[in-house]
Design a protein around this motif. Structure first.
Motif, PDB file in Angstrom:
ATOM      1  N   ALA A 108       0.715  -1.079  -0.118  1.00 32.58           N
ATOM      2  CA  ALA A 108      -0.046  -0.310  -0.316  1.00 32.58           C
ATOM      3  C   ALA A 108       0.447   1.184   0.136  1.00 32.58           C
ATOM      4  CB  ALA A 108      -0.745  -0.365   1.311  1.00 32.58           C
ATOM      5  N   ARG A 109       2.144   1.040   0.718  1.00 28.25           N
ATOM      6  CA  ARG A 109       3.128   2.573   0.639  1.00 28.25           C
ATOM      7  C   ARG A 109       3.506   2.623  -0.747  1.00 28.25           C
ATOM      8  NH1 ARG A 109       7.592   2.619   5.006  1.00 28.25           N
ATOM      9  NH2 ARG A 109       8.538   0.702   3.842  1.00 28.25           N
ATOM     10  N   GLU A 110       4.041   1.679  -1.297  1.00 28.81           N
ATOM     11  CA  GLU A 110       4.275   2.229  -2.987  1.00 28.81           C
ATOM     12  C   GLU A 110       2.942   2.579  -2.954  1.00 28.81           C
ATOM     13  OE1 GLU A 110       7.362   1.292  -4.057  1.00 28.81           O
ATOM     14  OE2 GLU A 110       7.820   1.325  -1.490  1.00 28.81           O
ATOM     15  N   VAL A 111       1.960   1.616  -3.320  1.00 28.97           N
ATOM     16  CA  VAL A 111       0.815   2.457  -4.141  1.00 28.97           C
ATOM     17  C   VAL A 111       0.380   4.359  -3.945  1.00 28.97           C
ATOM     18  CG1 VAL A 111      -1.831   2.623  -4.828  1.00 28.97           C
ATOM     19  CG2 VAL A 111      -0.185   0.353  -4.394  1.00 28.97           C
ATOM     20  N   ARG A 112       0.418   4.019  -3.004  1.00 31.90           N
ATOM     21  CA  ARG A 112       0.431   5.340  -2.391  1.00 31.90           C
ATOM     22  C   ARG A 112       1.298   6.480  -2.783  1.00 31.90           C
ATOM     23  NH1 ARG A 112       0.760   7.486   4.243  1.00 31.90           N
ATOM     24  NH2 ARG A 112       2.967   7.454   4.053  1.00 31.90           N
ATOM     25  N   ARG A 113       3.229   6.179  -3.078  1.00 31.73           N
ATOM     26  CA  ARG A 113       4.244   7.003  -3.654  1.00 31.73           C
ATOM     27  C   ARG A 113       4.276   6.870  -4.940  1.00 31.73           C
ATOM     28  NH1 ARG A 113       9.295   3.454   0.159  1.00 31.73           N
ATOM     29  NH2 ARG A 113       8.768   4.641   1.591  1.00 31.73           N
ATOM     30  N   ASN A 114       3.644   5.961  -5.583  1.00 29.58           N
ATOM     31  CA  ASN A 114       3.664   5.723  -6.612  1.00 29.58           C
ATOM     32  C   ASN A 114       2.031   6.617  -7.522  1.00 29.58           C
ATOM     33  OD1 ASN A 114       5.918   4.989  -7.164  1.00 29.58           O
ATOM     34  ND2 ASN A 114       6.342   3.158  -6.039  1.00 29.58           N
ATOM     35  N   THR A 115       2.241   6.573  -7.097  1.00 32.75           N
ATOM     36  CA  THR A 115      -0.021   6.783  -7.928  1.00 32.75           C
ATOM     37  C   THR A 115      -0.218   8.858  -7.728  1.00 32.75           C
ATOM     38  OG1 THR A 115      -0.127   4.837  -7.288  1.00 32.75           O
ATOM     39  CG2 THR A 115      -2.202   5.681  -7.902  1.00 32.75           C
ATOM     40  N   LYS A 116      -0.850   8.972  -8.356  1.00 34.51           N
ATOM     41  CA  LYS A 116      -1.343  10.358  -8.570  1.00 34.51           C
ATOM     42  C   LYS A 116      -2.625  10.504  -7.232  1.00 34.51           C
ATOM     43  CE  LYS A 116      -0.156  11.172 -13.267  1.00 34.51           C
ATOM     44  NZ  LYS A 116      -0.843  12.424 -14.578  1.00 34.51           N
ATOM     45  N   TYR A 117      -2.093  10.955  -6.769  1.00 27.62           N
ATOM     46  CA  TYR A 117      -3.599  12.061  -5.579  1.00 27.62           C
ATOM     47  C   TYR A 117      -5.105  11.045  -6.007  1.00 27.62           C
ATOM     48  CZ  TYR A 117      -5.893  13.939  -1.892  1.00 27.62           C
ATOM     49  OH  TYR A 117      -7.084  13.808  -0.720  1.00 27.62           O
ATOM     50  N   GLY A 118      -5.405  12.060  -7.226  1.00 28.65           N
ATOM     51  CA  GLY A 118      -7.084  11.255  -7.208  1.00 28.65           C
ATOM     52  C   GLY A 118      -6.784   9.410  -7.763  1.00 28.65           C
ATOM     53  N   GLU A 119      -6.183   9.208  -8.487  1.00 26.25           N
ATOM     54  CA  GLU A 119      -6.188   7.440  -8.108  1.00 26.25           C
ATOM     55  C   GLU A 119      -5.738   7.117  -6.876  1.00 26.25           C
ATOM     56  OE1 GLU A 119      -7.699   5.839 -11.039  1.00 26.25           O
ATOM     57  OE2 GLU A 119      -7.489   8.135 -11.844  1.00 26.25           O
ATOM     58  N   ARG A 120      -5.006   7.511  -5.841  1.00 22.92           N
ATOM     59  CA  ARG A 120      -4.339   6.823  -4.886  1.00 22.92           C
ATOM     60  C   ARG A 120      -5.730   5.641  -3.773  1.00 22.92           C
ATOM     61  NH1 ARG A 120      -1.506  11.081  -1.759  1.00 22.92           N
ATOM     62  NH2 ARG A 120      -0.155  11.162  -3.907  1.00 22.92           N
ATOM     63  N   GLU A 121      -6.609   6.623  -3.662  1.00 25.47           N
ATOM     64  CA  GLU A 121      -7.553   5.668  -2.597  1.00 25.47           C
ATOM     65  C   GLU A 121      -8.040   4.491  -3.693  1.00 25.47           C
ATOM     66  OE1 GLU A 121     -10.199   7.558  -0.182  1.00 25.47           O
ATOM     67  OE2 GLU A 121      -8.958   9.171   0.605  1.00 25.47           O
ATOM     68  N   ARG A 122      -8.892   5.165  -4.931  1.00 23.29           N
ATOM     69  CA  ARG A 122      -9.140   3.643  -5.438  1.00 23.29           C
ATOM     70  C   ARG A 122      -8.059   2.493  -5.393  1.00 23.29           C
ATOM     71  NH1 ARG A 122     -11.624   7.769  -8.464  1.00 23.29           N
ATOM     72  NH2 ARG A 122      -9.731   8.303  -9.596  1.00 23.29           N
ATOM     73  N   SER A 123      -6.733   2.356  -6.118  1.00 21.66           N
ATOM     74  CA  SER A 123      -5.619   2.156  -6.309  1.00 21.66           C
ATOM     75  C   SER A 123      -5.856   1.207  -4.562  1.00 21.66           C
ATOM     76  CB  SER A 123      -4.302   2.894  -6.493  1.00 21.66           C
ATOM     77  OG  SER A 123      -4.792   2.751  -7.395  1.00 21.66           O
ATOM     78  N   ILE A 124      -4.985   2.226  -3.441  1.00 22.14           N
ATOM     79  CA  ILE A 124      -4.958   1.334  -2.336  1.00 22.14           C
ATOM     80  C   ILE A 124      -6.678   0.350  -1.599  1.00 22.14           C
ATOM     81  CG2 ILE A 124      -5.020   1.257   0.216  1.00 22.14           C
ATOM     82  CD1 ILE A 124      -3.252   3.715  -0.309  1.00 22.14           C
TER      83      ILE A 124
END
Length: 260
Positions: free
Chosen positions: A11-27
């Protein structure tokens, strides 16, 4: 919680490498059946252990055997007072705390650090005022006071005077956000609160948004960071609004804002 470290690392890698608008959906996709706030807590615990590994590797290694339910309370304690959290961690390893008693001890430590809260509104403590001074690169030199009513209501909660070496005094407005019993209200009121802060920034040199929880404060900081580019390119104003976010649970941390 089984395999929480694996989940937190991903999840931390997703947070670091994903744009803010997509972050919550990806997590959320990564979390599957777990609540996204649970994932945020696992990240917070992982970062707590990582920081502890750098400063006290033996203690960090020993805490690997401690249940996640206790670790997440220690992580929250460390956000407020790292030194006290380390002392408490040794007591946890000695078996002196259950989850319930550790949570009660944390709440008692918070009350001692932050001063009284009346009617769920912040009553500034010295620690809080010092944190504002650190955040803004100066020193609060006036007693906190309510701002005068404007258009029939007070637009802010607290007004302060801040001094910097070799510079004119600055008027600082503080807007408190929460504390809310329902943590979802921080997200629901985020846009309204931040737009209000940007409006108040026309009346003051600096505006500080004070939130009680670091987890709640981070999306506010990110919103300001995203807006920063828009404000820079706007022809409507020569300068940038000086709006900052401060978590009152972690008064020694340097927060980011659109004015930084």
């Amino acid at each position: 919680m089984k395999n929480w470290k694996t989940l937190a690392s991903a999840a931390r890698e997703v947070r670091r490498n994903t744009k803010y608008g997509e972050r919550e959906r990806s997590i959320s996709r990564l979390a599957q059946d777990k609540d996204i706030n649970t994932i945020r807590r696992t990240i917070a615990v992982l970062e707590f252990l990582d920081s502890l590994t750098a400063s006290s590797p033996q203690l960090a290694q020993a805490l690997d055997t401690v249940p996640f339910s206790l670790l997440q309370i220690l992580a929250r304690w460390a956000e407020m007072d790292p030194k006290s959290a380390m002392k408490t961690a040794h007591k946890v390893l000695a078996g002196e705390y259950s989850v319930r008693s550790l949570r009660s001890a944390l709440e008692a430590a918070r009350r001692a650090n932050e001063g009284p809260v009346r009617n769920k509104r912040l009553v500034p403590s010295k620690l809080f005022l010092d944190a504002i001074g650190e955040l803004l690169g100066g020193r609060v030199t006036s007693k906190p006071r309510l701002s005068p009513a404007i258009l029939g209501r007070r637009p802010i909660d607290i007004e302060l005077r801040l001094e910097r070496a070799g510079a004119s005094p600055r008027r600082v407005a503080v807007l408190t956000v929460g504390p809310f019993t329902d943590p979802r209200l921080y997200a629901k009121r985020r846009h309204e609160t931040l737009l209000r802060a940007l409006g108040v920034a026309w009346l003051f040199d600096d505006v500080v948004l004070a939130l009680p929880e670091p987890i709640a404060a981070e999306p506010y900081r990110q919103w300001l960071a995203d807006v920063q580019g828009i404000v820079k390119s706007s022809a409507a104003r020569d300068g940038r609004p000086n709006v900052h976010v401060l978590s009152t649970r972690h008064c020694t941390a340097k927060a980011r804002g659109a004015g930084k």
